[in-house]
Design an enzyme around this catalytic site. Structure first.
Site, PDB file in Angstrom:
ATOM      1  N   ALA A 242     -44.163   6.398  -6.489  1.00 13.15           N
ATOM      2  CA  ALA A 242     -43.250   5.298  -6.157  1.00 13.15           C
ATOM      3  C   ALA A 242     -41.801   5.662  -6.480  1.00 13.15           C
ATOM      4  CB  ALA A 242     -43.670   4.041  -6.903  1.00 13.15           C
ATOM      5  N   HIS A 243     -40.914   4.768  -6.148  1.00 13.30           N
ATOM      6  CA  HIS A 243     -39.481   5.053  -6.304  1.00 13.30           C
ATOM      7  C   HIS A 243     -39.092   5.261  -7.768  1.00 13.30           C
ATOM      8  CE1 HIS A 243     -38.693   0.389  -5.842  1.00 13.30           C
ATOM      9  NE2 HIS A 243     -39.627   0.635  -6.715  1.00 13.30           N
TER      10      HIS A 243
END
Lengths: 335, 335, 335
Positions: A242-243
């Site tokens: 994920a980011h």
């Protein structure tokens, strides 16, 4: 077909000929195969004790073996420290990486403002955006899409239909397996009372040298800062990063692992398949996570964990074994 | 719009007209629909008892019903042994597979050394590599990539943007849903003290006849030998099959299942969604795994398992039910 | 580079200047950044208390802060009700959605019978099928495939290599991240004694307005009726939605969630990563599922659940904590 003498093979793997093959160092081999499938002009290896029974019956010309392993007297052996590593080295000799030669398929769409080293290959129907730079020896296979202003190092391989979105940075010798997606938007929204507002994801993805990303795996771009995968990290198929996650060098994640936003994973960690971590956590260097485990708090470096929530592996083994005693435990108490 | 008489429909499904429709065998139907949505010129079916209340209100011309199910007196019924199978047969009559007609879109890139049967369709921007062979009636949709020297049988369908890498073998009537990746590199590295060495993955993927692979699912090529999916296997979306796995005929895996390297899965197994198996194991024929279960040891044929580690399903049900009694159990002991 | 005065920024976010910046409403900022990375011409925000220590050292010109948060005296502050929402609004000002301008790349394959609004962008090697309609302002990126007769609303963005199969309906402002697959066949077969018969999947996928689908996520078409994702739903990467699932408005699913066939998910639910649900269930409005939880029965609206099988979260926390006491519990009983 490539071939090599046993003595040259021993040199490649840093090993020593032993058994009957000491007398035939010039015997040629043409490849490496499993103990059961190897023919008399192939080498083989034993790295998993589970298969040691096959030493008796193998037809291999020579077997890569560690010195602490007994071998049948008539077996050709190349003694090595680490048979699996030796196997890797020999296999890499027989199957070197394809060489880029500067082929640009007529159907590829390469923006005029991109800068590709002379020998970069670009396959059919691949798309290279504006301002992209690509280093020497890199291969972009059919159907890949590289977004604007992305930098790709040298000797990389982007396999079929993989995608690198805009403004990302790939180091040297990076490999993307087919369908891998680098730089999709992170998952960020703010609730505005009656709807979600999408938060523009304006960070980048930075992949270090020697990173490999599996088929259909996804590494999201940062929300503001960057998502960083350090050198030598290996992510298997369908891993999700994920980011703003940071993954330390040489960490390995098996298939279908998921790491939530802003979590910092240390160096040299090993994640079993389908394990996952919540966001905003710190997982120390060298941690090992069993398959399907779920991390919901920071983990100390060097630990071995299992279960959801993840607990020390030894504890989990004991507790899991006792799970099936619960009916007995319950019954005993009811008396 | 296709239509068929009730008596012909009964013939297709091997059933018998019953109730008021016995008097109207020539009444035409134009499709199959759910009990709640079917109109007077459609058939319907009851295969899940959960919906039997809808028999009273359905407008369907006829309902595929098993003989052990009570039906309202005024309901048109086609009595069959297996209503779900009958539904499948009737639906297949109304919606036959699209026929290949030899269309090759001008934008498709088809290597001159490939051999395609005359009626093979190749969609826009698809890429067919060197030395590929494709059998009669196969459809390659837009954006697919087929690697060099791969063999694809007859009557296959590769849906949009799916990928088959080099040197793989697909049988007949194989279906790849969009984005499926066949033949990516397996996940194999040897640690060389300061870095991982990638082990070239030189085996193949072999898919038997009638195999279907879900959207964005991945089947990796073997490290040395092959990854084999036997005939009739159905893998749902995002299933991951690692290198050198062998999946027995007619095994079914729901979405997001992951099977680790070299595991041998028997014939006729059923895997619930998000379940997984460690590597180098044997899972016997006919095993059933509940969703999210995790296999960490060999499993005997015919068993039904759940949990991580996977244990017999009945035991898991009992133990799980008692999990929530743990606070009580603990408290009682502290007294 | 875009810039805006602090007073205009306050207007955008509905906030009030506070601290030293009250005297410099015309000071320009050029972006938003994290507390630690922001420069003197950027704004920042504090939405996660974990980072409040960084208020003392941030160089940001102004920090979006809620009034219940103490701030250092010399800190420029824009007081807002919800700093995260304010951050989103400001970020959206600096990074508005790219505007479609009607570019059609020469390599795109657009069927003559499709109807695209004048300003629709179609990227390199994208494929638009027959009878497709696409509304104003929509962007179709490189390598996308849109199947026959699909309707796509206005202001949508289909990112690279995403696929929408035939006969689907996308509302307005829908975003597909790269590699997302909408409308693959659902997983439906009937056993015919010696083989599986594939059941043609003839329903559609319907995505409401403002839906976003993550990279390599999959939403299958209905078997007969439709798979429906209501307005404002956000699905993260590699989420799997099976045939005939219905997801209520504004529900959010983190990465690698899987929902099995025909399950009805309510409005405003939140699914943690790698959680899943069995088929044919009802999950009430506003339910929250912890990561890796597994739903095997209907869930009442508004509940918070964890574990497999999913149980109330508080109960799960207690039971999980006691799992590790099982060895003690067992030992005590053996005495």
């Amino acid at each position: 077909m490539k071939s090599i003498s046993l003595s040259d093979a021993a040199t490649i793997v840093g090993g020593v000929l032993s058994g009957p093959i000491k007398e035939m160092p010039d015997h040629l081999i043409t490849g490496v195969n499993t103990l059961s499938d190897a023919s008399a002009d192939e080498a083989s290896f034993l790295s998993n004790k589970r298969y040691k029974g096959e030493l008796d019956s193998t037809a291999a010309a020579a077997v890569l073996l560690s010195s602490d392993q007994d071998a049948p007297e008539n077996l050709g052996v190349i003694l090595v420290k680490d048979p699996y590593l030796a196997f890797a080295k020999l296999q890499r000799f027989f199957h070197p990486r394809a060489k880029a030669t500067g082929q640009r398929h007529a159907s590829a769409v390469i923006d005029a403002t991109s800068q590709l080293a002379a020998d970069v290959d670009v396959g059919p129907n691949a798309v290279i955006g504006a301002g992209v730079s690509i280093g020497a020896g890199t291969i972009i296979a059919a159907g890949c899409v590289v977004g604007d202003n992305t930098e790709i190092g040298s000797a990389c391989t982007l396999n079929a239909n993989s995608v690198v979105a805009h403004n990302c940075i790939l180091g040297n010798k990076v490999i993307l397996q087919p369908g891998a997606i680098i730089g999709a938007d992170g998952f960020g929204y703010a609730w505005a009372g009656d709807q979600f507002l999408k938060i523009p994801q304006v960070g980048r993805v930075i992949l270090g040298d020697d990173v490999e990303i599996g088929a259909n795996a996804t590494v999201d771009r940062g929300a503001i800062g960057d998502t960083v995968i350090e050198r030598g990290v290996k992510l298997d198929n369908m891993v999700q990063i994920a980011h703003n996650v940071h993954v330390g060098a040489y960490t390995v994640m098996a298939s279908q692992v998921g790491i939530s936003g802003s979590t910092k994973v240390g160096k040299g960690c090993q994640f079993g398949g389908q394990s996952g971590s919540a966001g905003h956590l710190e997982i120390g260097d060298g941690c090992k996570l069993a398959g399907q485990s779920g991390v919901i708090g920071d983990l100390e470096a060097g630990g071995v964990y299992a279960g959801t929530p993840a607990i020390p592996h030894r504890l989990w083994l004991k507790a899991s074994a006792l799970m099936i005693k619960l009916p007995k435990i319950w019954k005993a108490q009811q008396k």
